[in-house]
Design a protein around this motif. Sequence first.
Motif, PDB file in Angstrom:
ATOM      1  N   HIS A 236       0.806  -1.305  -0.099  1.00 46.98           N
ATOM      2  CA  HIS A 236       0.046   0.008  -0.009  1.00 46.98           C
ATOM      3  C   HIS A 236       1.029   1.144  -0.102  1.00 46.98           C
ATOM      4  CE1 HIS A 236       0.362  -1.725   4.110  1.00 46.98           C
ATOM      5  NE2 HIS A 236       0.528  -0.756   4.450  1.00 46.98           N
ATOM      6  N   MET A 239       0.082   3.110  -3.268  1.00 47.84           N
ATOM      7  CA  MET A 239      -1.305   3.445  -3.612  1.00 47.84           C
ATOM      8  C   MET A 239      -1.462   4.656  -4.589  1.00 47.84           C
ATOM      9  SD  MET A 239      -3.621   2.904  -0.363  1.00 47.84           S
ATOM     10  CE  MET A 239      -4.380   1.344   0.212  1.00 47.84           C
ATOM     11  N   LYS A 359      -9.247  -2.727   3.586  1.00 46.12           N
ATOM     12  CA  LYS A 359      -8.379  -3.548   4.487  1.00 46.12           C
ATOM     13  C   LYS A 359      -9.129  -4.228   5.687  1.00 46.12           C
ATOM     14  CE  LYS A 359      -5.725  -0.007   6.621  1.00 46.12           C
ATOM     15  NZ  LYS A 359      -4.360   0.724   6.717  1.00 46.12           N
ATOM     16  N   TRP A 370      -2.314  -5.336  -0.212  1.00 46.70           N
ATOM     17  CA  TRP A 370      -3.093  -4.509  -1.250  1.00 46.70           C
ATOM     18  C   TRP A 370      -2.257  -4.712  -2.658  1.00 46.70           C
ATOM     19  CZ3 TRP A 370      -1.044  -0.328  -4.347  1.00 46.70           C
ATOM     20  CH2 TRP A 370      -2.222   0.483  -4.843  1.00 46.70           C
ATOM     21  N   GLU A 376      -5.444  -2.825  -6.793  1.00 44.72           N
ATOM     22  CA  GLU A 376      -6.291  -1.856  -6.201  1.00 44.72           C
ATOM     23  C   GLU A 376      -7.246  -2.557  -5.253  1.00 44.72           C
ATOM     24  OE1 GLU A 376      -6.828   2.224  -8.070  1.00 44.72           O
ATOM     25  OE2 GLU A 376      -7.329   0.867  -9.458  1.00 44.72           O
ATOM     26  N   TRP A 378      -7.683  -5.035  -1.934  1.00 41.62           N
ATOM     27  CA  TRP A 378      -7.106  -5.813  -0.559  1.00 41.62           C
ATOM     28  C   TRP A 378      -7.330  -7.185  -0.886  1.00 41.62           C
ATOM     29  CZ3 TRP A 378      -3.774  -3.165   2.606  1.00 41.62           C
ATOM     30  CH2 TRP A 378      -3.795  -1.663   2.449  1.00 41.62           C
TER      31      TRP A 378
END
Length: 611
Positions: A236, A239, A359, A370, A376, A378
């Motif tokens: 993550h 992101m 998450k 992730w 995109e 979890w």
Amino acid sequence: MSASRISLSETAPLLGQEQSFQSLPTRFPSSAVGMDSGTDAVIPRQSVFLGVDVGTGSARAGIFDETGKLLGSSSSPIQIWKDGNFIEQSSTDIWHAVCAAVKSACSKANISGEEVKGLGFAATCSLVAVDADGSPVTVSWSGDSRRNVIVWMDHRAVEQAERINSFNSTVLQYCGGSLSPEMQPPKLLWVKENLPDTWSMVFRWMDLSDWLSYRATGDDTRSLCTTVCKWTYLGHAHMSQYNEKDSRDMEACGWDDDFWEEIGLADLVDGHHAKIGRSVAFPGHPLGSGLTPIAAKELGLVAGIPVGTSLIDAHAGGVGVMESVQDSDSKEIDKEMILNRMALVCGTSTCHMAVSRDKLFIPGVWGPFWSAMVPEYWLTEGGQSATGALLDHIIQNHVASPHLANRAASQNISVFDILNKLLEDLMVDLKSPFLAALTEDTHVLPDFHGNRSPISDPKSKGVIYGLTLDTSEQELAILYLATVQAIAYGTRHIVEHCNSHGHKINTLLACGGLAKNSLFIQEHADIIGCPIILPRENESVLLGAAILGAVASRKYSTLQEAMKSLNAAGQVIYPCTEPKVKVYHDAKYRIFGELYKKQLSHRSIMAEALS
């Protein structure tokens, strides 16, 4: 299991059906493929994509067309060394098997190397050690340089895993609260503490699927799938980078240096994590300049073919099935139906893959990871370390097994077919109200290789309750059925545990060798109470790997777009609607849970006696 033998769970067909096909009829005469006979026009073919999967016992390759249809597949055995908790392989042997499988699959599909437009790799999460020249470095007490792979199921690092978990690092919350000895940090620590010469010689430590991509392209970029799921990388951290035009060469910013220093592996931080991965990529992003000329020659392909960043084999299975719908359904009915699904990738072990938008921290279950499978999203990853391997063990170690094996060979069917038929006959002979009731006196705890999820206890042991002096084929059939049920109760435990922590799973998708066994699938449906979708193409791991190649070739802009286009459902298996069947399984499930509690109690009694 011998090095050349494929396990029963990898080969067993559905009861009453033929073995899954290896190739489909050729769509064009071979003379028309890439040839000009003067008067005959060359007939163009669709693009095809190649998926490679390296499992525990074999390397497999499959060719798929633009609709996700399997055109041809082949497998080649790989060698394995086993000595108690020490299980090792050779990356050189694995690569030779991959090359043989690819050439054979192309031949069976009647396609040439020029027609392959993309290639993807999937493999077990085994640990590969190589030096600066890419040559193998031994990870074995034997000193044999061929043995440079610690196999995923190797449990040499139980003590190291316990020590790492005692530090209670923040990265552990993304692994279900604790590391398994099947993950890479404990294994790395074991090597450093026990094989110092190896530790000093290794230039790259790689997950097997990343090594395959590296061997094919020369690009050392690692996959978010492998690093996040098995190395404690925090995916993550990327992101904000997913929508960048080129996110392939992402600097590896998700390593927690404090963690590596705390557990005694600070030297892996050196050189911007050069030994464990300086750059990472989302699954399916193109690597380097594609297939190198050397690798292309070895594989019988063409240099420059796009190669997608890899996946662990179970995760490739998820990519190959998660968006499966029947042809009559609209794929736009529910864009988020993926959130209510769990993929069961059933082979030597079983992995349970579910995704969420948010998450979800679930004790004893790996994740949340992730973008480790579907970008995109979890990922929650449950698992049972021995399922196909357990069934093989139960069957092959029974006195009736040789006779059954001979019968199966003479009839050209699987041992599972014979056992399933024996159970049907027993149900009639014993006037059992339904087939599952044959195990009313036999109960199994399937933790013969520890419990991965959701108890997360690598020291858990298997239990068989209800043994007698009966050594007949019929008694083996009942023990086999009880073991199948125990595996299904373990999956039920994982599903219920995930749903109690935020998931809303109501549909299962099953693929892999065990998914070809109709009894195995029906027992799972009855015990868990969910419909189970079987994919149109059972080789879902190979399809998932091929999808990586399709994305790398730019045929699809995203992994999920490719999944929606190439996934397709086959048969749907529904739970039995008889109330008495549910009551029966609820009772056995209660006993299933008590077997582990009793084990803990007995473990405590013996610890006290030896203290």
